[in-house]
Design a protein around this motif. Structure first.
Motif, PDB file in Angstrom:
ATOM      1  N   PHE A 151       6.809  -4.535 -10.299  1.00  0.00           N
ATOM      2  CA  PHE A 151       7.739  -4.815  -9.213  1.00  0.00           C
ATOM      3  C   PHE A 151       8.289  -3.539  -8.578  1.00  0.00           C
ATOM      4  N   ARG A 152       8.450  -2.497  -9.368  1.00  0.00           N
ATOM      5  CA  ARG A 152       8.964  -1.245  -8.801  1.00  0.00           C
ATOM      6  C   ARG A 152       7.969  -0.631  -7.831  1.00  0.00           C
ATOM      7  N   HIS A 153       6.700  -0.746  -8.156  1.00  0.00           N
ATOM      8  CA  HIS A 153       5.677  -0.158  -7.291  1.00  0.00           C
ATOM      9  C   HIS A 153       5.233  -1.113  -6.177  1.00  0.00           C
ATOM     10  N   ALA A 154       5.387  -2.395  -6.409  1.00  0.00           N
ATOM     11  CA  ALA A 154       4.952  -3.379  -5.402  1.00  0.00           C
ATOM     12  C   ALA A 154       5.969  -4.519  -5.357  1.00  0.00           C
ATOM     13  N   PRO A 155       7.152  -4.274  -4.778  1.00  0.00           N
ATOM     14  CA  PRO A 155       8.210  -5.293  -4.790  1.00  0.00           C
ATOM     15  C   PRO A 155       7.879  -6.553  -3.993  1.00  0.00           C
ATOM     16  N   ASN A 156       6.818  -6.519  -3.189  1.00  0.00           N
ATOM     17  CA  ASN A 156       6.420  -7.716  -2.452  1.00  0.00           C
ATOM     18  C   ASN A 156       5.451  -8.591  -3.241  1.00  0.00           C
ATOM     19  N   ARG A 157       5.133  -8.171  -4.426  1.00  0.00           N
ATOM     20  CA  ARG A 157       4.150  -8.890  -5.228  1.00  0.00           C
ATOM     21  C   ARG A 157       4.688 -10.262  -5.637  1.00  0.00           C
ATOM     22  N   ALA A 158       3.844 -11.258  -5.601  1.00  0.00           N
ATOM     23  CA  ALA A 158       4.247 -12.616  -5.980  1.00  0.00           C
ATOM     24  C   ALA A 158       4.518 -12.683  -7.476  1.00  0.00           C
ATOM     25  N   ILE A 159       5.569 -13.389  -7.841  1.00  0.00           N
ATOM     26  CA  ILE A 159       5.925 -13.531  -9.261  1.00  0.00           C
ATOM     27  C   ILE A 159       4.771 -14.179 -10.024  1.00  0.00           C
ATOM     28  N   SER A 160       4.108 -15.134  -9.392  1.00  0.00           N
ATOM     29  CA  SER A 160       3.015 -15.847 -10.071  1.00  0.00           C
ATOM     30  C   SER A 160       1.877 -14.905 -10.434  1.00  0.00           C
ATOM     31  N   SER A 161       1.678 -13.860  -9.649  1.00  0.00           N
ATOM     32  CA  SER A 161       0.588 -12.911  -9.946  1.00  0.00           C
ATOM     33  C   SER A 161       0.872 -12.125 -11.222  1.00  0.00           C
ATOM     34  N   LYS A 215      12.852 -12.444  -8.468  1.00  0.00           N
ATOM     35  CA  LYS A 215      12.832 -12.462  -7.001  1.00  0.00           C
ATOM     36  C   LYS A 215      13.926 -11.587  -6.421  1.00  0.00           C
ATOM     37  N   LEU A 216      15.130 -11.686  -6.971  1.00  0.00           N
ATOM     38  CA  LEU A 216      16.244 -10.885  -6.463  1.00  0.00           C
ATOM     39  C   LEU A 216      16.038  -9.410  -6.781  1.00  0.00           C
ATOM     40  N   TYR A 217      15.533  -9.128  -7.976  1.00  0.00           N
ATOM     41  CA  TYR A 217      15.248  -7.740  -8.343  1.00  0.00           C
ATOM     42  C   TYR A 217      14.242  -7.123  -7.368  1.00  0.00           C
ATOM     43  N   CYS A 218      13.215  -7.875  -7.012  1.00  0.00           N
ATOM     44  CA  CYS A 218      12.204  -7.364  -6.079  1.00  0.00           C
ATOM     45  C   CYS A 218      12.807  -7.110  -4.700  1.00  0.00           C
ATOM     46  N   ARG A 219      13.677  -7.979  -4.254  1.00  0.00           N
ATOM     47  CA  ARG A 219      14.322  -7.769  -2.952  1.00  0.00           C
ATOM     48  C   ARG A 219      15.156  -6.487  -2.966  1.00  0.00           C
ATOM     49  N   VAL A 220      15.863  -6.254  -4.055  1.00  0.00           N
ATOM     50  CA  VAL A 220      16.669  -5.031  -4.159  1.00  0.00           C
ATOM     51  C   VAL A 220      15.756  -3.802  -4.183  1.00  0.00           C
ATOM     52  N   GLN A 221      14.621  -3.877  -4.891  1.00  0.00           N
ATOM     53  CA  GLN A 221      13.699  -2.744  -4.937  1.00  0.00           C
ATOM     54  C   GLN A 221      13.088  -2.465  -3.563  1.00  0.00           C
ATOM     55  N   ARG A 222      12.822  -3.505  -2.808  1.00  0.00           N
ATOM     56  CA  ARG A 222      12.308  -3.309  -1.447  1.00  0.00           C
ATOM     57  C   ARG A 222      13.371  -2.635  -0.579  1.00  0.00           C
ATOM     58  N   PHE A 223      14.624  -3.039  -0.720  1.00  0.00           N
ATOM     59  CA  PHE A 223      15.733  -2.394  -0.016  1.00  0.00           C
ATOM     60  C   PHE A 223      15.827  -0.918  -0.405  1.00  0.00           C
ATOM     61  N   GLN A 224      15.688  -0.617  -1.681  1.00  0.00           N
ATOM     62  CA  GLN A 224      15.734   0.780  -2.133  1.00  0.00           C
ATOM     63  C   GLN A 224      14.562   1.579  -1.570  1.00  0.00           C
ATOM     64  N   PHE A 264       8.633  -9.131   7.332  1.00  0.00           N
ATOM     65  CA  PHE A 264       7.853  -9.875   8.317  1.00  0.00           C
ATOM     66  C   PHE A 264       8.046  -9.304   9.714  1.00  0.00           C
ATOM     67  N   ASP A 265       9.297  -8.957  10.021  1.00  0.00           N
ATOM     68  CA  ASP A 265       9.617  -8.399  11.333  1.00  0.00           C
ATOM     69  C   ASP A 265      10.956  -7.683  11.228  1.00  0.00           C
ATOM     70  N   GLN A 266      11.433  -7.093  12.317  1.00  0.00           N
ATOM     71  CA  GLN A 266      12.681  -6.345  12.272  1.00  0.00           C
ATOM     72  C   GLN A 266      13.885  -7.241  12.012  1.00  0.00           C
ATOM     73  N   ALA A 267      13.839  -8.487  12.493  1.00  0.00           N
ATOM     74  CA  ALA A 267      14.956  -9.399  12.243  1.00  0.00           C
ATOM     75  C   ALA A 267      15.111  -9.665  10.742  1.00  0.00           C
ATOM     76  N   HIS A 268      13.980  -9.865  10.071  1.00  0.00           N
ATOM     77  CA  HIS A 268      13.984 -10.068   8.622  1.00  0.00           C
ATOM     78  C   HIS A 268      14.504  -8.815   7.921  1.00  0.00           C
ATOM     79  N   PHE A 269      14.056  -7.659   8.368  1.00  0.00           N
ATOM     80  CA  PHE A 269      14.474  -6.375   7.801  1.00  0.00           C
ATOM     81  C   PHE A 269      15.984  -6.179   7.942  1.00  0.00           C
ATOM     82  N   ILE A 270      16.515  -6.381   9.142  1.00  0.00           N
ATOM     83  CA  ILE A 270      17.946  -6.167   9.387  1.00  0.00           C
ATOM     84  C   ILE A 270      18.787  -7.172   8.601  1.00  0.00           C
ATOM     85  N   HIS A 271      18.313  -8.407   8.510  1.00  0.00           N
ATOM     86  CA  HIS A 271      19.035  -9.421   7.741  1.00  0.00           C
ATOM     87  C   HIS A 271      19.167  -9.008   6.280  1.00  0.00           C
ATOM     88  N   ASP A 272      18.068  -8.548   5.679  1.00  0.00           N
ATOM     89  CA  ASP A 272      18.095  -8.127   4.285  1.00  0.00           C
ATOM     90  C   ASP A 272      18.963  -6.883   4.104  1.00  0.00           C
TER      91      ASP A 272
END
Length: 272
Positions: free
Chosen positions: A169-179, A204-213, A237-245
């Motif tokens: 998750f640290r190296h690929a925070p967008n990775r699906a949990i199921s994978s 899921k929340l940890y991955c979102r925080v890592q993507r923010f970092q 997905f887009d800038q709106a998604h980015f700014i929201h997060d």
């Protein structure tokens, strides 16, 4: 200002990312936002034996804890009093590395701080006294290591599945949990429970925080900031998604962060 970092030797290095000591941190602003990293930490205020924990929705309100606190894994920004940062020392735990020292599920401390004496009793005050008596940063680090070794539960190693997942998750925070669950032999439900118990956040929340970092690291490396490019490279997905997060984790928009960030990536001057 003095700022020193230290990585302990084994076995502590299996659980601790780094230790740090800061002195003479004197700034003109009164408050700072601290942005979430998903990590747990232990912080000792050596300037005064108290810590004010501010209400992130109303900065005029705060609760007071003792000078030594355990900081749970956060998924939102917190607010600190810069006067209390004049002389401090701390430990940043690796994901899943804190629970052997406190013997309770890390998830119970999500998005909260607690006085160390609640968990360690009189040993918390003794630790702070030892750190105050130590005259040099090196002596302080040695005293801190001794205290941590005395508290460490040898039988409470992070679960191998958690270690494996954190690395992914640290190296690929967008990775699906199921994978990840497909590779570790645990059901998704059991894995989420175990991960939250040891790391302090759900996967899921940890991955979102890592993507923010990851966004913050891109900003730090960029001479000229291409917001659309950063959003794309970090998997939004887009800038709106980015700014929201970004706002969800920091309480501010990206341009306000850039205008008010300090020398520390996760510390931002709290604008009036």
């Amino acid at each position: 200002m003095i700022h020193r970092s230290h990585i302990p030797g084994p076995p502590l290095c299996e659980f601790i990312e780094l230790m740090w000591f800061g002195d003479d941190y004197i700034v003109p602003h009164a408050l700072e936002r601290v942005l979430p990293t998903g990590d747990m930490s232990l912080i000792i205020n050596l300037y005064e034996d108290r810590t004010r924990v501010y209400d992130s929705q109303d900065f005029s309100k705060y609760k007071t804890l003792n000078g030594a606190i355990v900081v749970g894994a956060y998924s939102e920004f917190t607010v600190i009093d810069t006067a209390e940062q004049r002389s401090t020392m701390g430990v940043v735990f690796k994901p899943g590395g804190a629970f052997p020292f406190f013997k309770l599920p890390a998830g119970e401390l999500q998005d909260t701080d607690v006085s160390l004496d609640t968990l360690w009793g009189a040993e918390a005050r003794f630790l702070r006294e030892q750190l105050l008596e130590a005259k040099t940063p090196e002596a302080k680090f040695a005293a801190f290591e001794r205290a941590l070794l005395n508290r460490m539960a040898a039988s409470l190693d992070p679960h191998p599945a958690v270690r494996f997942a954190v690395g992914n998750f640290r190296h690929a925070p967008n990775r699906a949990i199921s994978s990840v669950t497909h590779q570790i032999g645990l059901s998704e439900r059991r894995f989420i429970q175990l991960f939250a118990q040891q790391v302090g956040l759900t996967p899921k929340l940890y991955c979102r925080v890592q993507r923010f970092q990851r966004v913050l690291r891109h900003i730090a490396r960029s001479a000229e900031i291409d917001w659309a490019g950063i959003a794309l490279r970090c998997g939004y997905f887009d800038q709106a998604h980015f700014i929201h997060d970004f706002r969800a984790f920091s309480g501010i928009n990206p341009s306000t962060y850039v205008a008010n960030k300090t020398q520390f990536q996760n510390h931002v001057v709290l604008e009036n």
